[in-house]
Design a protein around this motif. Sequence first.
Motif, PDB file in Angstrom:
ATOM      1  N   SER A   1       0.810  -1.220   0.000  1.00 33.55           N
ATOM      2  CA  SER A   1       0.000   0.000   0.000  1.00 33.55           C
ATOM      3  C   SER A   1       0.843   1.271   0.000  1.00 33.55           C
ATOM      4  CB  SER A   1      -0.935   0.015   1.206  1.00 33.55           C
ATOM      5  OG  SER A   1      -1.803  -1.088   1.186  1.00 33.55           O
ATOM      6  N   LYS A   2       1.877   1.304   0.827  1.00 33.34           N
ATOM      7  CA  LYS A   2       2.684   2.520   0.942  1.00 33.34           C
ATOM      8  C   LYS A   2       3.342   2.867  -0.381  1.00 33.34           C
ATOM      9  CE  LYS A   2       6.354   4.651   3.695  1.00 33.34           C
ATOM     10  NZ  LYS A   2       7.312   4.470   4.831  1.00 33.34           N
ATOM     11  N   GLU A   3       3.894   1.867  -1.045  1.00 28.92           N
ATOM     12  CA  GLU A   3       4.559   2.116  -2.323  1.00 28.92           C
ATOM     13  C   GLU A   3       3.545   2.476  -3.401  1.00 28.92           C
ATOM     14  OE1 GLU A   3       7.682   2.619  -4.946  1.00 28.92           O
ATOM     15  OE2 GLU A   3       7.693   2.370  -2.769  1.00 28.92           O
ATOM     16  N   LEU A   4       2.422   1.774  -3.426  1.00 27.97           N
ATOM     17  CA  LEU A   4       1.391   2.047  -4.423  1.00 27.97           C
ATOM     18  C   LEU A   4       0.799   3.439  -4.258  1.00 27.97           C
ATOM     19  CD1 LEU A   4      -0.475  -1.391  -4.402  1.00 27.97           C
ATOM     20  CD2 LEU A   4       0.889  -0.459  -6.287  1.00 27.97           C
TER      21      LEU A   4
ATOM     22  N   ARG B   1       1.898 -11.270 -14.780  1.00 24.68           N
ATOM     23  CA  ARG B   1       2.730 -10.063 -14.724  1.00 24.68           C
ATOM     24  C   ARG B   1       1.946  -8.863 -15.245  1.00 24.68           C
ATOM     25  NH1 ARG B   1       8.004 -11.871 -17.891  1.00 24.68           N
ATOM     26  NH2 ARG B   1       6.446 -13.181 -18.908  1.00 24.68           N
ATOM     27  N   ILE B   2       2.012  -7.777 -14.494  1.00 21.72           N
ATOM     28  CA  ILE B   2       1.384  -6.523 -14.889  1.00 21.72           C
ATOM     29  C   ILE B   2       2.410  -5.402 -14.749  1.00 21.72           C
ATOM     30  CG2 ILE B   2      -0.303  -4.757 -14.186  1.00 21.72           C
ATOM     31  CD1 ILE B   2      -2.224  -7.000 -13.459  1.00 21.72           C
ATOM     32  N   SER B   3       2.469  -4.534 -15.726  1.00 23.88           N
ATOM     33  CA  SER B   3       3.331  -3.358 -15.618  1.00 23.88           C
ATOM     34  C   SER B   3       2.526  -2.120 -15.994  1.00 23.88           C
ATOM     35  CB  SER B   3       4.562  -3.483 -16.532  1.00 23.88           C
ATOM     36  OG  SER B   3       4.176  -3.457 -17.901  1.00 23.88           O
ATOM     37  N   ILE B   4       2.752  -1.040 -15.261  1.00 26.86           N
ATOM     38  CA  ILE B   4       2.035   0.218 -15.466  1.00 26.86           C
ATOM     39  C   ILE B   4       3.066   1.346 -15.572  1.00 26.86           C
ATOM     40  CG2 ILE B   4       0.232   1.771 -14.617  1.00 26.86           C
ATOM     41  CD1 ILE B   4      -0.792  -1.063 -15.041  1.00 26.86           C
ATOM     42  N   ASN B   5       2.879   2.239 -16.528  1.00 28.59           N
ATOM     43  CA  ASN B   5       3.809   3.353 -16.704  1.00 28.59           C
ATOM     44  C   ASN B   5       3.858   4.231 -15.453  1.00 28.59           C
ATOM     45  OD1 ASN B   5       3.916   2.295 -19.252  1.00 28.59           O
ATOM     46  ND2 ASN B   5       3.381   4.194 -20.322  1.00 28.59           N
TER      47      ASN B   5
ATOM     48  N   GLN C   1       3.081 -10.500 -10.360  1.00 24.14           N
ATOM     49  CA  GLN C   1       4.319  -9.712 -10.336  1.00 24.14           C
ATOM     50  C   GLN C   1       3.965  -8.330 -10.895  1.00 24.14           C
ATOM     51  OE1 GLN C   1       7.846 -10.064 -13.252  1.00 24.14           O
ATOM     52  NE2 GLN C   1       8.450 -11.347 -11.533  1.00 24.14           N
ATOM     53  N   PHE C   2       3.852  -7.356 -10.001  1.00 22.02           N
ATOM     54  CA  PHE C   2       3.387  -6.021 -10.372  1.00 22.02           C
ATOM     55  C   PHE C   2       4.588  -5.088 -10.469  1.00 22.02           C
ATOM     56  CE2 PHE C   2       1.513  -1.847  -9.770  1.00 22.02           C
ATOM     57  CZ  PHE C   2       0.317  -1.921 -10.458  1.00 22.02           C
ATOM     58  N   ARG C   3       4.751  -4.453 -11.629  1.00 21.91           N
ATOM     59  CA  ARG C   3       5.946  -3.632 -11.864  1.00 21.91           C
ATOM     60  C   ARG C   3       5.565  -2.226 -12.304  1.00 21.91           C
ATOM     61  NH1 ARG C   3       9.509  -2.739 -16.294  1.00 21.91           N
ATOM     62  NH2 ARG C   3       8.163  -4.006 -17.633  1.00 21.91           N
ATOM     63  N   ILE C   4       6.273  -1.241 -11.758  1.00 19.61           N
ATOM     64  CA  ILE C   4       6.138   0.141 -12.208  1.00 19.61           C
ATOM     65  C   ILE C   4       7.127   0.320 -13.347  1.00 19.61           C
ATOM     66  CG2 ILE C   4       6.119   2.557 -11.535  1.00 19.61           C
ATOM     67  CD1 ILE C   4       4.201   0.805  -9.922  1.00 19.61           C
ATOM     68  N   SER C   5       6.635   0.657 -14.522  1.00 22.83           N
ATOM     69  CA  SER C   5       7.467   0.675 -15.718  1.00 22.83           C
ATOM     70  C   SER C   5       7.909   2.086 -16.105  1.00 22.83           C
ATOM     71  CB  SER C   5       6.681   0.047 -16.884  1.00 22.83           C
ATOM     72  OG  SER C   5       7.368   0.209 -18.104  1.00 22.83           O
TER      73      SER C   5
END
Length: 219
Positions: free
Chosen positions: A5-8, A54-58, A30-34
Motif C-alpha cells: 500500500s505505501k509504495e502504491l 505479470r502486470i506493468s504500469i507506466n 508480479q506487479f511492476r512500475i514501468s
Amino acid sequence: MADFSKELSKYMPAAAAPIISTWINDTGCQFRISRSRKTKLGDYTAPFRGAPHRISINHDLNPFAFLITTIHEFAHLYTYQHYKNKVKPHGVEWKSSYKELMYPFLRLSIFPTDVAQAIVHYMKNPAASSCTDLELYRTLRRYDLNAAAHCTVESLAANSLFSIPDGRIFQKKEKLRKRYKCVEINTNKVYLFHAVAEVILVALEKVPDLSLQRVETTY
C-alpha cells in the motif's frame, strides 16, 4: 502477506492502494512500475513456463489514470483465470471483469466527480484503451502535472502550424468526423490526425512558404 500500500500510494489515490495490494497478494501477480512507453500505458502477461501473472504500469501517469490502467490490466488477469486464452482480449468477458472490478472504487468515491462521470460513461462499452474514449481521456488529462503544457490538435485554431516528434510540420485544416485534415508543409500531402494527438505548436515565422497545393492522402 506483503503490504504494498505505501509504495502504491505514490502512484495512485491512497484509498485505492490497499485494495490493489490485496489483488497483488491474492493473485501472486508480479506487479511492476514501468518506464514511460509511448505505445501503451500498461500491459498484462499471462503465466508462462512457471512465471507468474505479470502486470506493468507506466510510472508517469497521473494517480487516476494509473489506477484506471491498473484495473484494466487486472481485468485481463481475472479474465485469463476464468477463460484462459479461449476468449477475445477485450471481448464481453473482459468487459464484464472490468466493470466488476471498477465498481468498488466508484462506490468509495475515490475518483473526482468529473472523472467518475467519465468512467461511468466509458463503462457502457469499455474499449481496449481508455485513450480511445475522448471524454475519459480529456477528463484524465486535467489531472496531469503538466496539463497546461499539453497541446492537442483539437485545441489549435484553424490553419495553425504544428510539428510532431519526427520534426515534420503540418497545418491544421477542417475536421472530418473524429479526425482533422492536416497538410504536411514539405510535401503538401494531407494526413488525418486524431483530435487528442499531442503536438508542438510552431510559430508562423518559422515556415515562411505556405503556398500549399493539397494532395489528398491519408494514413
